[in-house]
Structures are given as structure tokens and as C-alpha cells.
Design a protein around this motif. Structure first.
Motif, PDB file in Angstrom:
ATOM      1  N   SER A 193     -40.409 -23.159  27.882  1.00 15.18           N
ATOM      2  CA  SER A 193     -39.053 -23.450  28.340  1.00 15.18           C
ATOM      3  C   SER A 193     -39.163 -24.348  29.556  1.00 15.18           C
ATOM      4  O   SER A 193     -40.209 -24.430  30.196  1.00 15.18           O
ATOM      5  CB  SER A 193     -38.288 -22.172  28.680  1.00 15.18           C
ATOM      6  OG  SER A 193     -38.808 -21.562  29.835  1.00 15.18           O
ATOM      7  N   PHE A 194     -38.063 -25.033  29.863  1.00 16.40           N
ATOM      8  CA  PHE A 194     -38.060 -25.939  31.030  1.00 16.40           C
ATOM      9  C   PHE A 194     -37.382 -25.266  32.211  1.00 16.40           C
ATOM     10  O   PHE A 194     -36.767 -25.946  33.026  1.00 16.40           O
ATOM     11  CB  PHE A 194     -37.325 -27.253  30.680  1.00 16.40           C
ATOM     12  CG  PHE A 194     -38.141 -28.178  29.812  1.00 16.40           C
ATOM     13  CD1 PHE A 194     -39.251 -28.835  30.320  1.00 16.40           C
ATOM     14  CD2 PHE A 194     -37.798 -28.333  28.475  1.00 16.40           C
ATOM     15  CE1 PHE A 194     -39.998 -29.664  29.502  1.00 16.40           C
ATOM     16  CE2 PHE A 194     -38.540 -29.163  27.667  1.00 16.40           C
ATOM     17  CZ  PHE A 194     -39.669 -29.834  28.180  1.00 16.40           C
ATOM     18  N   GLN A 195     -37.576 -24.001  32.312  1.00 18.41           N
ATOM     19  CA  GLN A 195     -37.048 -23.254  33.446  1.00 18.41           C
ATOM     20  C   GLN A 195     -38.183 -22.847  34.346  1.00 18.41           C
ATOM     21  O   GLN A 195     -39.293 -22.597  33.880  1.00 18.41           O
ATOM     22  CB  GLN A 195     -36.304 -21.999  32.966  1.00 18.41           C
ATOM     23  CG  GLN A 195     -35.082 -22.285  32.134  1.00 18.41           C
ATOM     24  CD  GLN A 195     -34.367 -21.021  31.694  1.00 18.41           C
ATOM     25  OE1 GLN A 195     -34.788 -19.884  31.989  1.00 18.41           O
ATOM     26  NE2 GLN A 195     -33.252 -21.201  30.996  1.00 18.41           N
ATOM     27  N   LEU A 196     -37.896 -22.832  35.635  1.00 13.45           N
ATOM     28  CA  LEU A 196     -38.911 -22.466  36.616  1.00 13.45           C
ATOM     29  C   LEU A 196     -38.573 -21.094  37.168  1.00 13.45           C
ATOM     30  O   LEU A 196     -37.412 -20.791  37.480  1.00 13.45           O
ATOM     31  CB  LEU A 196     -38.964 -23.505  37.749  1.00 13.45           C
ATOM     32  CG  LEU A 196     -39.410 -24.905  37.322  1.00 13.45           C
ATOM     33  CD1 LEU A 196     -39.318 -25.854  38.490  1.00 13.45           C
ATOM     34  CD2 LEU A 196     -40.832 -24.865  36.776  1.00 13.45           C
ATOM     35  N   LYS A 197     -39.620 -20.277  37.307  1.00 12.79           N
ATOM     36  CA  LYS A 197     -39.444 -18.875  37.748  1.00 12.79           C
ATOM     37  C   LYS A 197     -39.111 -18.817  39.212  1.00 12.79           C
ATOM     38  O   LYS A 197     -38.314 -17.981  39.648  1.00 12.79           O
ATOM     39  CB  LYS A 197     -40.701 -18.093  37.421  1.00 12.79           C
ATOM     40  CG  LYS A 197     -40.595 -16.606  37.716  1.00 12.79           C
ATOM     41  CD  LYS A 197     -41.872 -15.902  37.317  1.00 12.79           C
ATOM     42  CE  LYS A 197     -41.774 -14.402  37.619  1.00 12.79           C
ATOM     43  NZ  LYS A 197     -43.010 -13.650  37.248  1.00 12.79           N
ATOM     44  N   GLY A 198     -39.732 -19.711  39.994  1.00  9.32           N
ATOM     45  CA  GLY A 198     -39.502 -19.648  41.434  1.00  9.32           C
ATOM     46  C   GLY A 198     -39.728 -20.996  42.078  1.00  9.32           C
ATOM     47  O   GLY A 198     -40.118 -21.993  41.440  1.00  9.32           O
ATOM     48  N   ILE A 215     -42.452 -26.398  43.476  1.00 10.61           N
ATOM     49  CA  ILE A 215     -43.255 -27.172  44.447  1.00 10.61           C
ATOM     50  C   ILE A 215     -44.574 -27.593  43.814  1.00 10.61           C
ATOM     51  O   ILE A 215     -45.049 -28.740  43.974  1.00 10.61           O
ATOM     52  CB  ILE A 215     -43.476 -26.352  45.717  1.00 10.61           C
ATOM     53  CG1 ILE A 215     -42.124 -26.158  46.436  1.00 10.61           C
ATOM     54  CG2 ILE A 215     -44.480 -27.021  46.635  1.00 10.61           C
ATOM     55  CD1 ILE A 215     -42.209 -25.221  47.608  1.00 10.61           C
ATOM     56  N   ALA A 216     -45.213 -26.640  43.069  1.00 12.25           N
ATOM     57  CA  ALA A 216     -46.503 -26.953  42.443  1.00 12.25           C
ATOM     58  C   ALA A 216     -46.331 -28.084  41.430  1.00 12.25           C
ATOM     59  O   ALA A 216     -47.145 -29.019  41.342  1.00 12.25           O
ATOM     60  CB  ALA A 216     -47.068 -25.717  41.779  1.00 12.25           C
ATOM     61  N   LEU A 217     -45.236 -27.954  40.630  1.00 16.57           N
ATOM     62  CA  LEU A 217     -45.013 -29.007  39.631  1.00 16.57           C
ATOM     63  C   LEU A 217     -44.762 -30.361  40.303  1.00 16.57           C
ATOM     64  O   LEU A 217     -45.297 -31.393  39.885  1.00 16.57           O
ATOM     65  CB  LEU A 217     -43.811 -28.611  38.770  1.00 16.57           C
ATOM     66  CG  LEU A 217     -43.474 -29.581  37.625  1.00 16.57           C
ATOM     67  CD1 LEU A 217     -44.643 -29.676  36.646  1.00 16.57           C
ATOM     68  CD2 LEU A 217     -42.203 -29.153  36.908  1.00 16.57           C
ATOM     69  N   GLY A 218     -43.935 -30.364  41.350  1.00 11.26           N
ATOM     70  CA  GLY A 218     -43.682 -31.629  42.063  1.00 11.26           C
ATOM     71  C   GLY A 218     -44.941 -32.194  42.696  1.00 11.26           C
ATOM     72  O   GLY A 218     -45.196 -33.399  42.677  1.00 11.26           O
ATOM     73  N   PHE A 219     -45.726 -31.281  43.318  1.00  9.71           N
ATOM     74  CA  PHE A 219     -46.965 -31.745  43.953  1.00  9.71           C
ATOM     75  C   PHE A 219     -47.905 -32.349  42.915  1.00  9.71           C
ATOM     76  O   PHE A 219     -48.555 -33.375  43.139  1.00  9.71           O
ATOM     77  CB  PHE A 219     -47.608 -30.575  44.692  1.00  9.71           C
ATOM     78  CG  PHE A 219     -48.850 -30.961  45.437  1.00  9.71           C
ATOM     79  CD1 PHE A 219     -48.777 -31.723  46.600  1.00  9.71           C
ATOM     80  CD2 PHE A 219     -50.109 -30.602  44.959  1.00  9.71           C
ATOM     81  CE1 PHE A 219     -49.920 -32.068  47.282  1.00  9.71           C
ATOM     82  CE2 PHE A 219     -51.238 -30.962  45.639  1.00  9.71           C
ATOM     83  CZ  PHE A 219     -51.156 -31.703  46.814  1.00  9.71           C
ATOM     84  N   PHE A 230     -46.913 -24.067  30.067  1.00 10.73           N
ATOM     85  CA  PHE A 230     -47.811 -23.196  30.827  1.00 10.73           C
ATOM     86  C   PHE A 230     -47.144 -22.565  32.041  1.00 10.73           C
ATOM     87  O   PHE A 230     -47.673 -21.606  32.589  1.00 10.73           O
ATOM     88  CB  PHE A 230     -49.063 -23.976  31.263  1.00 10.73           C
ATOM     89  CG  PHE A 230     -49.858 -24.470  30.082  1.00 10.73           C
ATOM     90  CD1 PHE A 230     -50.622 -23.571  29.333  1.00 10.73           C
ATOM     91  CD2 PHE A 230     -49.815 -25.793  29.711  1.00 10.73           C
ATOM     92  CE1 PHE A 230     -51.350 -24.034  28.247  1.00 10.73           C
ATOM     93  CE2 PHE A 230     -50.554 -26.243  28.627  1.00 10.73           C
ATOM     94  CZ  PHE A 230     -51.331 -25.368  27.895  1.00 10.73           C
ATOM     95  N   LEU A 231     -46.088 -23.150  32.557  1.00 11.58           N
ATOM     96  CA  LEU A 231     -45.423 -22.503  33.697  1.00 11.58           C
ATOM     97  C   LEU A 231     -44.426 -21.470  33.169  1.00 11.58           C
ATOM     98  O   LEU A 231     -43.680 -21.735  32.218  1.00 11.58           O
ATOM     99  CB  LEU A 231     -44.679 -23.548  34.548  1.00 11.58           C
ATOM    100  CG  LEU A 231     -45.555 -24.500  35.373  1.00 11.58           C
ATOM    101  CD1 LEU A 231     -44.694 -25.486  36.115  1.00 11.58           C
ATOM    102  CD2 LEU A 231     -46.445 -23.727  36.326  1.00 11.58           C
TER     103      LEU A 231
END
Length: 614
Positions: free
Chosen positions: A135-140, A145-149, A129-130
Motif C-alpha cells: 500500500s502507499f500508506q505510511l505508518k509513521g 522521513i526515511a523514504l524522503g531521505f 516493503f514499508l
């Protein structure tokens, strides 16, 4: 790197090999997460395995069931999020459906399944969903931070829910334990009440038993008192019968002795009457009469000793004189077939005992010895000194004693008879021939006198009875009384009272020969009248046994008129002196008395100052 960290979290959250609750590493500040009951912890009931424990609402399922719940909840949340993809923006609210799934899994499945659901939810949201999706890549940085939180929130929620469920489980366990303790306490209380009721019943039974026991004890004491009284009465009757038997056995010898005394006195008196003009012959015959009188007095003293009752009166007794006197009496009493021999060296110290009771004991022992010699034999009476040491065969205390021995040459006794010889009422004689109390009474008298008695016998070799009695302090045991100096009684006024005219006249002549002035009275009434009419007597000499008032009553009444009047009491039998008290204020003489004994007794009385009128 992020993927390796996530898998590390899942590995650490996985349950141990024994199926125990998962433990979080790296939380040393939260010991309640992995605490196990130690030695100081309160006792805990054994935990039921997760696979066997029934599931309760709000309690973690544990084991494979918890992980199944985690997978099912994750699958439903993932499916629901995919279904809402048409409604929600593709990149918006990626964690909306996973959050409640993780909470429910942590609540119903436990910490391990909750962490598994959290890890799966974080990875799925990250991968699907991100953006960019799948994929296991983060756009920004915002997405990171959202995923960690989101991961931290899920981790904290799992831990909080785990702590909450453990607390609820502990509360339930404590409540169950409290309920069990309450039930057990109620049971113990019921048992305690039952025990108390039973104890009250037992106490009542014990009280009733104690009352019955007291009644039985009182009845037993009453019966014992009756039995003791009956036994004492029987012993008294038996002792009296024993004494009468001894008197009967002595009657022949005493009659013989009295006939000899009467023969000597009668012959002497008749010869003195016919030879009144021969002073030398009269004096010689008078001495014979006096000697016969002495022998008669010895016989009456022995009779009185046998008849006497009461407490023992210890006095110094010369053993040689005692045995010599008994030999004269026993020689006629035991018969001609029994030879009586005395062995008593001169100079023996006196023994301390009641003379009358000792004579009774020795006569009884001599009578038993005669019965053991039906064909005749020899009876030896011996006396000697003996010093007892510790461990004496007769049980004597250490000290100095006189040993009296009565030895016969009779049939002796077998050991079984010798062992019972001192038992009361035990006798080997036929019915009516003995009471069985003679030797028992002898042992009682000797032990009461501070001595001991020992019987030695062998069948066919005779019997020896040894009596140990304590030595008296000083003296040789003689009772001789020195007469006072001549003329010391001259001029004293004496009031003589006796109801027997011959005795009164003889005593009056004896007193006048001593130089006394004598006034005579035949009874107490006449004596009191003379004391009132003729005051100033120096002494009162009175008989004890008289019609009306006796001598003691006369002394008491006379001292109401003259409190300092000295008194001399004469008696032939002192059985009535028990009322006189332990410390009499008079001098006692036993009849018959000689002129010398009368003078010595009067000399001991205090002299009246001033003397009475002439």
C-alpha cells in the motif's frame, strides 16, 4: 500528492525528443549540467549519436539501452530483495538492494535511466516493503522521513555519478583530442622537416644557379666589353676612313687653291724683283702677295681642322664668314656642275661651336648633296636666327639659336630610307663609296654642342638638312685684333727661336720694324745658352715644332732660370699642345702671322720692370 511529485521528477528526467542527454530543471546554479558550447567555447568535434557510439566501460549507454539497463537493474534488485525477505525482517532494510542498482544504472546508463531506477526503487520500497505492505500508506513520520531521505540520497548520487561520468567522458575526449593533436603535430613536424630539407635542397640549387648566373654574367660582361671595344675600334676606323674620304674629295679643290696662291705669290715676287725701282708698283704687288698668303692660310686651316682630333672647343663663329669661306672651297671641290649659293644676311649674331668640326660637318653634308645630284644641280648654304619654343620638331630646348641649312636639288629619299638615315653604318652608296657614319657623326657633334639636326627629304624633290646651334653671347663673331699704339714695343729685347732660317729671318725683320731689339737662335740649346749668357730679355718668341726640345720644353726650361719670362708660342699645327694643360701660361699664335698680329700678341705680354739693358 507524493505520487504526483515522483512522476514529475521522472518526466523531467526523461530524455528529450532528439535523444540528447537529460537536463535537470530548477538548477540554475549548476550550468555545467545543461551547458551547450556557445560561440566563445573552444571548437568541439561533432558528437557521435548515442545509438551509433560504441559503449565504453564507465560511460553512460544513453538512449533505450540506458533505460533497458535501468529496468534490468531494478528488476534484479527487486527480485533480490524479495529473495532476502526470508532473511531480512519484512519491514527492515527496505532499500538494501535498490541502492547499488541505482548507482550502477546511473553509472552505466546515465542520468535519465538512473533517475528512472531511483523513482522505481522509491515507489517499490514505499509500496511493498514499508508497512503497511502493498500500500502507499505510511505508518509513521519516521517512515516518511526515511523514504524522503532515501529519495534524496538516490537523486544526489545520480547527479554526482552523472557529473563524474561526464567529467570522465570529457577527460577521455580531451585525451583523444590531445592524442589527435599530438599525432597531427607529429605529422606537421614530419612535414616541416621534409619541407626544411626540401628548402635546403632548393637553397643549394639556387646558390648553384646563382653562381652559374654570376659566371655567365661575368662572361657576358667580358664579351660585351670585347664587342664594345671592337665596335668602338670599328667606328674609329670608319670615322678615320670618312675623314680620309672627305680629304680625298677635297684634294682637287685644295690643289687648285694652292696653285692659285703659289701663282699669285710667285708672280708678285718676280715682278717686285724686276720693278725694284718703282716703290708704288712694289707696294701694290706686295699687297697681292699678302692677300694670296691669307688665302693659303685659310686652306691650311681647313686641312688642319679635318686632321684634328680631341675634345670639342667651342668658340664664337661668324656664320656669314664661315659659309663664304666654304663656298670658295666647295666651288672647286664639288665640280662645275654644282652651283653653290650662300644666303646669309649681314648682322647675324655669332654661333657657339667648334669651328673645325662644324666645317667638317658642313663639307660632309655638301659632299652627300653632290652625290645626290649626279646630273648637276644647285646647293644652297643658308644661315638665319631661330628662336625655339617648347615642342620643337627637332627636340630643341627653348632658347635662341642660329640655323644653318644645306639644301640640294637632288633625287631626294623615300620615307623608308629617311627613317634610317642617321643610323650608324647605314648607307645607300655602293661598297667602298661610303662608311655610313657621316650623318651619324654630324648628329653627334651637333647634339654635343647643344643643338639639333633635322633631315627633310622627298623623293624627286631634293633634301634639306637643318643644323641648329646655340648663339654665342655678344659680339659679331669677327676675330679682328686691333694693333697696339705705335712705339709701344720700342726698345724691348726679344729672343726669337725657330729652326727654319727663312721664317726666323722674316720674323726678325718684322720685330725690328716694330722697334724691338732681336736676338736669334736656331734651336732650344742655343736659346738656353743665350739666356744664361745674356740675361734680361723682355720676351721669348719660339716655334713649337723644332728638332730636339720643342717650344713647350724650351719655355719650361727657360723659366727655371727666369721664372717671370713672358713667352709667345708660334705653331703651324697645334696637335702637340695636349701636354700643355688647360691653362697655359703663354700666348699662342698660329702661323702664318702678320706683323700686326705679332705686335698685338706681344702687347698683351706683361712688361718687365726694370727693363733689360740696352
Amino acid at each position: 500528492m507524493e505520487r504526483r511529485a515522483m512522476w514529475g521528477i521522472l518526466a523531467r528526467a526523461a530524455p528529450g525528443p532528439t535523444g540528447a542527454a537529460p537536463r535537470l530543471a530548477g538548477n540554475p546554479g549548476r550550468p555545467d549540467l545543461d551547458r551547450q558550447p556557445g560561440p566563445a567555447s573552444p571548437p568541439m568535434r561533432p558528437a557521435t549519436p548515442a545509438t551509433d557510439r560504441p559503449h565504453r566501460s564507465g560511460s553512460p549507454a544513453g538512449g533505450w539501452r540506458g533505460y533497458a539497463i535501468a529496468l534490468v537493474a531494478f528488476g534484479l534488485a527487486f527480485a533480490l530483495r524479495l529473495a532476502l525477505a526470508e532473511v531480512l525482517p519484512p519491514a527492515g532494510f527496505p532499500f538494501l538492494t535498490f541502492f547499488p542498482a541505482v548507482l550502477l544504472t546511473a553509472f552505466f546508463g546515465g542520468l535519465g535511466p538512473g533517475l528512472l531506477a531511483s523513482a522505481l526503487s522509491v515507489l517499490t520500497a514505499w509500496h511493498v516493503f514499508l508497512p503497511p505492505a502493498w500500500s502507499f500508506q505510511l505508518k509513521g513520520a519516521a517512515d516518511a522521513i526515511a523514504l524522503g531521505f532515501f529519495g534524496v540520497i538516490l537523486l544526489v548520487d545520480c547527479i554526482v555519478i552523472h557529473l563524474m561520468t561526464r567529467s570522465l567522458a570529457r577527460v577521455r575526449e580531451e585525451r583523444a583530442r590531445s592524442d589527435g593533436l599530438a599525432a597531427e603535430l607529429a605529422l606537421r613536424l614530419t612535414e616541416l622537416r621534409a619541407a626544411h630539407a626540401e628548402g635546403e635542397a632548393v637553397r643549394r640549387r639556387l646558390a648553384a644557379s646563382e653562381a652559374r648566373l654570376q659566371a655567365l654574367n661575368a662572361d657576358l660582361q667580358a664579351r660585351v666589353a670585347v664587342e664594345v671595344a671592337a665596335r668602338e675600334a670599328a667606328q674609329a676606323r670608319a670615322a678615320h676612313a670618312e675623314r680620309l674620304q672627305a680629304l680625298g674629295q677635297l684634294a682637287g679643290g685644295i690643289a687648285h687653291d694652292f696653285n692659285n696662291v703659289l701663282q699669285a705669290i710667285g708672280s708678285s715676287a718676280g715682278l717686285m724683283e724686276r720693278r725694284a725701282g718703282d716703290p708704288e708698283a712694289v707696294r701694290r704687288l706686295a699687297r697681292l702677295a699678302l692677300e694670296a698668303t691669307g688665302r693659303g692660310a685659310a686652306v691650311t686651316n681647313r686641312l688642319l681642322a679635318f686632321a684634328r682630333r680631341g675634345a670639342l672647343r667651342a668658340e664664337p663663329v661668324a656664320p656669314a664668314a664661315l659659309l663664304d669661306g666654304l663656298r670658295e672651297m666647295l666651288a672647286h671641290t664639288l665640280g662645275a656642275a654644282i652651283a653653290v649659293r650662300v644666303q646669309a644676311p649681314p648682322g647675324l649674331p655669332p654661333l657657339l661651336a667648334d669651328r673645325a668640326q662644324l666645317e667638317t660637318v658642313l663639307v660632309n653634308l655638301a659632299t652627300n648633296a653632290r652625290d645626290a645630284m649626279p646630273e648637276g644641280g644647285r646647293l644652297d648654304l643658308a644661315a638665319c636666327t631661330d628662336q625655339a619654343a617648347a615642342g620643337h620638331p627637332a627636340g630643341l630646348a627653348p632658347g635662341h639659336y642660329l640655323r644653318l641649312t644645306v639644301r640640294d636639288t637632288g633625287t631626294g629619299m623615300p620615307p623608308e630610307v629617311l627613317a634610317r638615315i642617321a643610323e650608324p653604318f647605314f648607307t645607300t652608296k655602293g661598297i667602298g663609296q661610303g662608311t655610313g657614319l657621316g650623318l651619324a657623326m654630324a648628329r653627334g657633334f651637333v647634339e654635343q654642342s647643344g643643338g639639333a639636326l633635322l633631315v627633310e627629304s622627298e623623293e624627286g624633290a631634293g633634301t634639306t638638312v637643318s643644323v641648329w646651334l646655340p648663339q654665342a653671347a655678344g659680339g659679331d663673331g669677327a676675330a679682328a685684333t686691333a694693333p697696339p699704339p705705335e712705339g709701344v714695343l720700342r726698345g724691348r729685347r726679344i729672343l726669337l727661336v725657330d729652326d727654319e732660317a727663312p721664317v726666323r729671318q722674316a720674323l726678325g725683320h718684322a720685330l725690328r720694324d716694330l722697334g724691338c731689339r732681336v736676338a736669334e737662335a736656331r734651336d732650344a740649346a742655343e736659346a738656353l745658352a743665350r739666356l744664361r749668357d745674356e740675361p734680361g730679355f723682355d720676351a721669348l718668341v719660339t716655334d713649337l715644332s723644332m728638332p730636339g726640345a720643342n717650344g713647350l720644353a724650351l719655355i719650361r726650361e727657360a723659366r727655371r732660370h727666369d721664372p717671370a719670362l713672358p713667352a709667345l708660342l708660334l705653331t703651324g699645327f697645334a696637335g702637340d699642345l695636349g701636354t700643355a694643360g688647360d691653362a697655359p701660361d703663354y700666348v699662342l699664335l698660329r702661323k702664318p702671322v702678320t706683323g700686326g698680329e705679332l705686335a698685338a700678341a706681344l702687347a698683351t705680354l706683361p712688361v718687365r720692370v726694370p727693363a733689360g739693358p740696352g
